[in-house]
Design a protein around this motif. Structure first.
Motif, PDB file in Angstrom:
ATOM      1  N   PHE A 144       1.814  -0.080   3.609  1.00 56.60           N
ATOM      2  CA  PHE A 144       2.553  -1.314   3.838  1.00 56.60           C
ATOM      3  C   PHE A 144       1.866  -2.340   2.941  1.00 56.60           C
ATOM      4  O   PHE A 144       0.719  -2.691   3.163  1.00 56.60           O
ATOM      5  CB  PHE A 144       2.408  -1.663   5.321  1.00 56.60           C
ATOM      6  N   VAL A 145       2.548  -2.793   1.870  1.00 51.42           N
ATOM      7  CA  VAL A 145       1.872  -3.506   0.792  1.00 51.42           C
ATOM      8  C   VAL A 145       2.583  -4.801   0.407  1.00 51.42           C
ATOM      9  O   VAL A 145       3.809  -4.848   0.360  1.00 51.42           O
ATOM     10  CB  VAL A 145       1.775  -2.606  -0.459  1.00 51.42           C
ATOM     11  N   LEU A 146       1.780  -5.815   0.104  1.00 53.02           N
ATOM     12  CA  LEU A 146       2.282  -7.065  -0.466  1.00 53.02           C
ATOM     13  C   LEU A 146       1.932  -7.040  -1.945  1.00 53.02           C
ATOM     14  O   LEU A 146       0.758  -7.039  -2.308  1.00 53.02           O
ATOM     15  CB  LEU A 146       1.619  -8.266   0.227  1.00 53.02           C
ATOM     16  N   GLU A 147       2.968  -6.988  -2.812  1.00 53.99           N
ATOM     17  CA  GLU A 147       2.717  -6.860  -4.242  1.00 53.99           C
ATOM     18  C   GLU A 147       3.761  -7.629  -5.048  1.00 53.99           C
ATOM     19  O   GLU A 147       4.723  -8.154  -4.497  1.00 53.99           O
ATOM     20  CB  GLU A 147       2.752  -5.378  -4.649  1.00 53.99           C
ATOM     21  N   ARG A 148       3.526  -7.656  -6.357  1.00 50.88           N
ATOM     22  CA  ARG A 148       4.484  -8.285  -7.270  1.00 50.88           C
ATOM     23  C   ARG A 148       5.805  -7.532  -7.234  1.00 50.88           C
ATOM     24  O   ARG A 148       5.847  -6.322  -7.040  1.00 50.88           O
ATOM     25  CB  ARG A 148       3.933  -8.271  -8.694  1.00 50.88           C
ATOM     26  N   ASN A 149       6.890  -8.272  -7.452  1.00 46.74           N
ATOM     27  CA  ASN A 149       8.218  -7.673  -7.431  1.00 46.74           C
ATOM     28  C   ASN A 149       8.389  -6.578  -8.472  1.00 46.74           C
ATOM     29  O   ASN A 149       9.213  -5.672  -8.299  1.00 46.74           O
ATOM     30  CB  ASN A 149       9.282  -8.743  -7.651  1.00 46.74           C
ATOM     31  N   ASP A 150       7.649  -6.668  -9.549  1.00 47.58           N
ATOM     32  CA  ASP A 150       7.789  -5.684 -10.618  1.00 47.58           C
ATOM     33  C   ASP A 150       6.795  -4.528 -10.486  1.00 47.58           C
ATOM     34  O   ASP A 150       6.586  -3.765 -11.415  1.00 47.58           O
ATOM     35  CB  ASP A 150       7.635  -6.349 -11.988  1.00 47.58           C
ATOM     36  N   ILE A 158       8.565   3.594  -3.985  1.00 48.24           N
ATOM     37  CA  ILE A 158       8.294   2.207  -3.604  1.00 48.24           C
ATOM     38  C   ILE A 158       9.605   1.548  -3.180  1.00 48.24           C
ATOM     39  O   ILE A 158      10.550   1.472  -3.963  1.00 48.24           O
ATOM     40  CB  ILE A 158       7.660   1.423  -4.770  1.00 48.24           C
ATOM     41  N   GLU A 159       9.665   1.104  -1.937  1.00 50.28           N
ATOM     42  CA  GLU A 159      10.888   0.480  -1.420  1.00 50.28           C
ATOM     43  C   GLU A 159      10.601  -0.937  -0.936  1.00 50.28           C
ATOM     44  O   GLU A 159       9.774  -1.157  -0.062  1.00 50.28           O
ATOM     45  CB  GLU A 159      11.455   1.308  -0.265  1.00 50.28           C
ATOM     46  N   LYS A 160      11.288  -1.881  -1.533  1.00 50.97           N
ATOM     47  CA  LYS A 160      11.106  -3.280  -1.130  1.00 50.97           C
ATOM     48  C   LYS A 160      11.871  -3.542   0.156  1.00 50.97           C
ATOM     49  O   LYS A 160      13.036  -3.172   0.280  1.00 50.97           O
ATOM     50  CB  LYS A 160      11.593  -4.229  -2.224  1.00 50.97           C
ATOM     51  N   ILE A 161      11.207  -4.199   1.113  1.00 46.73           N
ATOM     52  CA  ILE A 161      11.910  -4.523   2.349  1.00 46.73           C
ATOM     53  C   ILE A 161      12.090  -6.028   2.541  1.00 46.73           C
ATOM     54  O   ILE A 161      12.919  -6.433   3.351  1.00 46.73           O
ATOM     55  CB  ILE A 161      11.213  -3.912   3.583  1.00 46.73           C
ATOM     56  N   LYS A 162      11.325  -6.861   1.798  1.00 43.40           N
ATOM     57  CA  LYS A 162      11.531  -8.296   1.947  1.00 43.40           C
ATOM     58  C   LYS A 162      10.858  -9.066   0.808  1.00 43.40           C
ATOM     59  O   LYS A 162       9.706  -8.802   0.477  1.00 43.40           O
ATOM     60  CB  LYS A 162      10.960  -8.800   3.275  1.00 43.40           C
ATOM     61  N   ASP A 163      11.616  -9.991   0.210  1.00 46.06           N
ATOM     62  CA  ASP A 163      11.004 -10.941  -0.720  1.00 46.06           C
ATOM     63  C   ASP A 163      10.194 -11.939   0.093  1.00 46.06           C
ATOM     64  O   ASP A 163      10.630 -12.376   1.165  1.00 46.06           O
ATOM     65  CB  ASP A 163      12.082 -11.675  -1.528  1.00 46.06           C
ATOM     66  N   THR A 258       7.225  -7.581   0.084  1.00 48.08           N
ATOM     67  CA  THR A 258       6.605  -6.569   0.940  1.00 48.08           C
ATOM     68  C   THR A 258       7.279  -5.229   0.654  1.00 48.08           C
ATOM     69  O   THR A 258       8.508  -5.145   0.591  1.00 48.08           O
ATOM     70  CB  THR A 258       6.773  -6.942   2.417  1.00 48.08           C
ATOM     71  N   PHE A 259       6.455  -4.199   0.478  1.00 49.77           N
ATOM     72  CA  PHE A 259       6.955  -2.868   0.151  1.00 49.77           C
ATOM     73  C   PHE A 259       6.471  -1.828   1.159  1.00 49.77           C
ATOM     74  O   PHE A 259       5.380  -1.951   1.715  1.00 49.77           O
ATOM     75  CB  PHE A 259       6.458  -2.424  -1.230  1.00 49.77           C
ATOM     76  N   ILE A 260       7.312  -0.805   1.348  1.00 52.46           N
ATOM     77  CA  ILE A 260       6.890   0.417   2.010  1.00 52.46           C
ATOM     78  C   ILE A 260       6.718   1.443   0.894  1.00 52.46           C
ATOM     79  O   ILE A 260       7.594   1.585   0.029  1.00 52.46           O
ATOM     80  CB  ILE A 260       7.940   0.921   3.011  1.00 52.46           C
ATOM     81  N   VAL A 261       5.615   2.153   0.910  1.00 54.71           N
ATOM     82  CA  VAL A 261       5.351   3.062  -0.198  1.00 54.71           C
ATOM     83  C   VAL A 261       4.747   4.375   0.293  1.00 54.71           C
ATOM     84  O   VAL A 261       3.984   4.397   1.258  1.00 54.71           O
ATOM     85  CB  VAL A 261       4.430   2.381  -1.243  1.00 54.71           C
ATOM     86  N   ASN A 262       5.142   5.464  -0.359  1.00 58.80           N
ATOM     87  CA  ASN A 262       4.562   6.779  -0.082  1.00 58.80           C
ATOM     88  C   ASN A 262       4.584   7.592  -1.369  1.00 58.80           C
ATOM     89  O   ASN A 262       5.260   7.217  -2.345  1.00 58.80           O
ATOM     90  CB  ASN A 262       5.320   7.512   1.026  1.00 58.80           C
ATOM     91  N   HIS A 263       3.827   8.674  -1.411  1.00 60.47           N
ATOM     92  CA  HIS A 263       3.819   9.517  -2.605  1.00 60.47           C
ATOM     93  C   HIS A 263       5.172  10.203  -2.721  1.00 60.47           C
ATOM     94  O   HIS A 263       5.725  10.697  -1.734  1.00 60.47           O
ATOM     95  CB  HIS A 263       2.703  10.552  -2.526  1.00 60.47           C
ATOM     96  N   LYS A 264       5.692  10.256  -3.942  1.00 64.71           N
ATOM     97  CA  LYS A 264       7.056  10.784  -4.133  1.00 64.71           C
ATOM     98  C   LYS A 264       7.168  12.269  -3.783  1.00 64.71           C
ATOM     99  O   LYS A 264       8.252  12.769  -3.472  1.00 64.71           O
ATOM    100  CB  LYS A 264       7.518  10.542  -5.568  1.00 64.71           C
ATOM    101  N   ASN A 265       6.037  12.994  -3.815  1.00 62.24           N
ATOM    102  CA  ASN A 265       6.068  14.425  -3.508  1.00 62.24           C
ATOM    103  C   ASN A 265       5.751  14.737  -2.048  1.00 62.24           C
ATOM    104  O   ASN A 265       5.714  15.909  -1.660  1.00 62.24           O
ATOM    105  CB  ASN A 265       5.083  15.175  -4.408  1.00 62.24           C
TER     106      ASN A 265
END
Length: 288
Positions: A144-150, A158-163, A258-265
């Motif tokens: 659960f990560v706060l990162e740059r939009n790019d 990487i899935e954005k859930i909220k600006d 804010t992003f939800i992220v997991n390894h693609k594999n």
């Protein structure tokens, strides 16, 4: 020893013949015969006596039958257990950056534990720069990560859930705080935002204090030490109670989210899917 051969053998015994077994299994009778021959060849023993139109178990077949039944039943039990339901269970290790571990995550974890008590939750606090490596090394299941939009990493989903809105925060009684910037470490996107703001507004900052924690920066603003840029959700209560001053700002910057992220594999387990759904559900109420 193929499972289908064992199933065929077991069905012949239960149905009383090759033809009935073929009809039940939707095989041709020749296929049933081949299965039995292959099994007898592997075991090096005859399993059936063929007398007239009837078949009877040999002594070897009688000895082998309970083992075949156990193997087939065990397989069916395992398959049934795996497909019994998709209720989340097992363990789930979540990586979060410091700012989330103090704000949004606690309420999410409480709700998740209430809904899915069979999942063993574990939280690991990580810096932004360590999130990718932790996912790739399998140290965490998701983050659960706060990162740059790019933000992009070819090995991650990487899935954005909220600006996220950003706020310039200042002390209520500034004194000399106008000349002191409170900055994060290099790996945090808020450092680059603060530097961009200072450059755009042509602020002459005499002092810069660096911190590893956004929460520490907020406490320093509350104490009157200096000004900074922080995510709105981290200072929402202090702004509402007028403990600090703040204004929403927009920079020539990609913005944060804010992003939800997991390894693609990594296979998304029911526990992971449930957490993703809950985060999205909760995000609809953020900022209300």
């Amino acid at each position: 020893m193929e499972l289908r051969h064992l199933i065929t053998f077991k069905t012949i015994v239960e149905k009383g013949g090759f033809k009935r077994a073929a009809e039940y299994l939707d095989y041709s009778q020749s296929s049933v015969t081949v299965h039995v021959k292959e099994l007898e060849k592997e075991l090096k023993k005859p399993l059936f006596d063929r007398i007239g139109r009837k078949v009877f178990l040999t002594n070897y077949g009688t000895q082998f039958h309970p083992y075949a039944v156990k193997i087939v039943d065990l397989y069916n039990e395992a398959a049934e257990t795996m497909n019994m339901d998709d209720a989340p269970k097992g363990s789930l290790v979540i990586g979060v950056t410091e700012i989330f571990s103090q704000y949004r995550i606690p309420s999410i974890l409480m709700e998740y534990k209430k809904r899915y008590p069979d999942v063993s939750l574990s939280l690991r606090s990580l810096e932004n720069k360590d999130i990718s490596a932790a996912l790739k090394n399998g140290q965490i299941d998701m983050a659960f990560v706060l990162e740059r939009n790019d933000w992009f990493d070819k090995e991650l989903t990487i899935e954005k859930i909220k600006d996220e809105s950003i706020v310039l925060v200042r002390p209520v009684c500034p004194e000399d705080s106008e000349n002191t910037t409170l900055s994060t470490e290099e790996s945090c996107s808020y450092k680059s935002m603060l530097e961009a703001y200072i450059q755009e507004e042509q602020i002459e900052a005499k002092n810069t204090l660096n911190f590893s924690s956004l929460e520490a920066i907020k406490q320093c603003v509350l104490s009157g030490l200096g000004f900074s840029i922080l995510p709105y959700f981290a200072v929402e209560k202090e702004l509402a109670s007028a403990q600090i001053l703040g204004e929403f700002i927009s920079l020539n910057h990609t913005g944060n989210a804010t992003f939800i992220v997991n390894h693609k594999n990594k296979q998304l387990s029911p526990a992971m899917q449930a957490m993703i759904s809950l985060m999205k559900e909760q995000s609809l109420h953020w900022g209300e």
